[in-house]
Design a protein around this motif. Sequence first.
Motif, PDB file in Angstrom:
ATOM      1  N   LEU A   2      34.632 -22.260 -17.158  1.00 45.68           N
ATOM      2  CA  LEU A   2      34.730 -20.958 -17.535  1.00 45.68           C
ATOM      3  C   LEU A   2      34.222 -20.125 -16.271  1.00 45.68           C
ATOM      4  O   LEU A   2      33.314 -20.207 -15.838  1.00 45.68           O
ATOM      5  CB  LEU A   2      33.742 -20.754 -18.635  1.00 45.68           C
ATOM      6  N   HIS A   4      33.197 -15.933 -15.378  1.00 47.48           N
ATOM      7  CA  HIS A   4      32.840 -14.664 -16.090  1.00 47.48           C
ATOM      8  C   HIS A   4      33.357 -13.604 -15.059  1.00 47.48           C
ATOM      9  O   HIS A   4      32.886 -13.560 -14.141  1.00 47.48           O
ATOM     10  CB  HIS A   4      31.502 -14.709 -16.116  1.00 47.48           C
ATOM     11  N   GLN A  20      42.211  -5.029 -20.327  1.00 46.23           N
ATOM     12  CA  GLN A  20      43.465  -5.612 -20.390  1.00 46.23           C
ATOM     13  C   GLN A  20      44.682  -4.950 -19.727  1.00 46.23           C
ATOM     14  O   GLN A  20      44.663  -3.719 -19.500  1.00 46.23           O
ATOM     15  CB  GLN A  20      43.827  -5.732 -22.033  1.00 46.23           C
ATOM     16  N   GLU A  24      44.382  -9.061 -15.977  1.00 45.59           N
ATOM     17  CA  GLU A  24      43.780  -9.997 -16.730  1.00 45.59           C
ATOM     18  C   GLU A  24      45.064 -11.110 -17.205  1.00 45.59           C
ATOM     19  O   GLU A  24      44.872 -12.281 -16.876  1.00 45.59           O
ATOM     20  CB  GLU A  24      43.567  -9.214 -18.192  1.00 45.59           C
ATOM     21  N   LYS A  28      44.138 -14.656 -15.919  1.00 43.33           N
ATOM     22  CA  LYS A  28      44.087 -15.439 -16.936  1.00 43.33           C
ATOM     23  C   LYS A  28      45.311 -16.842 -16.895  1.00 43.33           C
ATOM     24  O   LYS A  28      44.913 -17.968 -16.919  1.00 43.33           O
ATOM     25  CB  LYS A  28      44.252 -15.042 -18.559  1.00 43.33           C
ATOM     26  N   TYR A  36      41.072 -23.865 -15.684  1.00 39.97           N
ATOM     27  CA  TYR A  36      39.897 -22.649 -16.182  1.00 39.97           C
ATOM     28  C   TYR A  36      40.208 -21.576 -17.147  1.00 39.97           C
ATOM     29  O   TYR A  36      41.392 -21.357 -17.349  1.00 39.97           O
ATOM     30  CB  TYR A  36      39.758 -21.912 -14.689  1.00 39.97           C
ATOM     31  N   GLN A  37      39.255 -21.057 -17.810  1.00 46.22           N
ATOM     32  CA  GLN A  37      39.222 -20.173 -18.723  1.00 46.22           C
ATOM     33  C   GLN A  37      38.389 -19.118 -18.445  1.00 46.22           C
ATOM     34  O   GLN A  37      37.495 -19.124 -17.377  1.00 46.22           O
ATOM     35  CB  GLN A  37      38.979 -20.558 -19.880  1.00 46.22           C
ATOM     36  N   ILE A  38      38.850 -17.865 -18.550  1.00 44.43           N
ATOM     37  CA  ILE A  38      37.963 -16.733 -18.227  1.00 44.43           C
ATOM     38  C   ILE A  38      37.463 -15.890 -19.351  1.00 44.43           C
ATOM     39  O   ILE A  38      38.064 -16.000 -20.335  1.00 44.43           O
ATOM     40  CB  ILE A  38      38.829 -15.695 -17.427  1.00 44.43           C
ATOM     41  N   THR A  39      36.173 -15.322 -19.165  1.00 42.34           N
ATOM     42  CA  THR A  39      35.659 -14.290 -20.198  1.00 42.34           C
ATOM     43  C   THR A  39      35.459 -13.180 -19.359  1.00 42.34           C
ATOM     44  O   THR A  39      35.210 -13.168 -18.249  1.00 42.34           O
ATOM     45  CB  THR A  39      34.316 -14.902 -20.905  1.00 42.34           C
ATOM     46  N   THR A  40      35.511 -11.853 -20.230  1.00 37.03           N
ATOM     47  CA  THR A  40      35.279 -10.712 -19.410  1.00 37.03           C
ATOM     48  C   THR A  40      34.239  -9.744 -19.874  1.00 37.03           C
ATOM     49  O   THR A  40      33.878  -9.693 -21.358  1.00 37.03           O
ATOM     50  CB  THR A  40      36.446  -9.850 -19.429  1.00 37.03           C
ATOM     51  N   VAL A  41      33.810  -8.849 -19.241  1.00 35.91           N
ATOM     52  CA  VAL A  41      32.767  -7.840 -19.607  1.00 35.91           C
ATOM     53  C   VAL A  41      33.490  -6.573 -19.028  1.00 35.91           C
ATOM     54  O   VAL A  41      33.575  -6.563 -17.933  1.00 35.91           O
ATOM     55  CB  VAL A  41      31.366  -7.931 -19.304  1.00 35.91           C
ATOM     56  N   THR A  57      28.157 -11.375 -12.667  1.00 35.80           N
ATOM     57  CA  THR A  57      29.127 -11.941 -12.857  1.00 35.80           C
ATOM     58  C   THR A  57      30.003 -12.673 -11.874  1.00 35.80           C
ATOM     59  O   THR A  57      29.424 -12.567 -10.745  1.00 35.80           O
ATOM     60  CB  THR A  57      30.439 -10.738 -13.347  1.00 35.80           C
TER      61      THR A  57
END
Length: 228
Positions: A2, A4, A20, A24, A28, A36-41, A57
């Motif tokens: 993951l 960030h 978005q 992204e 992604k 890999y995967q992503i998370t966002t703030v 991050t």
Amino acid sequence: MLIHIAAEDNWPPFSDHKGQGLSEQLVKAAFATQGYQITTVVVPYARALYFTRQGKTDACWNVTRQQNTEQEFTLHKTPLFSADSSFYYYLRSKPYASVAQIPDGAVVGVILSYEYGDLFEQHKHRFKLVQVSTHAQLIGLLNSNKLDLAIFFDDVLRYYLQHEGIKAQNIQRGQLNYSSEIYLAFSKDNPQSIKRAKALDAGIKQLKKSGVYQHLLSGIRPEPGSSD
């Protein structure tokens, strides 16, 4: 695995108020090919840079490769895409072909912490810079003749004028300022950043080979003659 990411909230069609858009989609999809995967703030761009510098991050997107960003971040080799920025004026464009031709003391509007090329960094001390946080603010200032000129990324200004209901009939485009290569910037202090940058490059290469890259980009910039 993951990652960030701090996603800016003010650069559609690349990264909108929800973080978005094309950035992204590309990041992604490219990372997914490498496991890999992503998370966002979602935060303003200046804060995205700050979060990544501080290691809050792992990375942030829509960063231009230039001297200061190369010093502050780890950048991958293949850009996500390129984005042109141009000079924009109230009612009548001027013949400035580069920031070097803009006169001393000119009132120049920009977005806070955006990168507009190394030449701009060298000359910005000569101007009365008006730095704002949103494109709506910058459009409003220029459209009411409160700036000598503003610098906008062409795709972004076009998006706001077409999709946000903002009237800017008095704004005229001048000449190209700079064609920026846009990257995902990784935290310099994170020992995983170099490995992740290489993975992103490999992912972008795979997206281009499969045709997915071109398909995603066409959603932003349709081919000439397209019915989109």
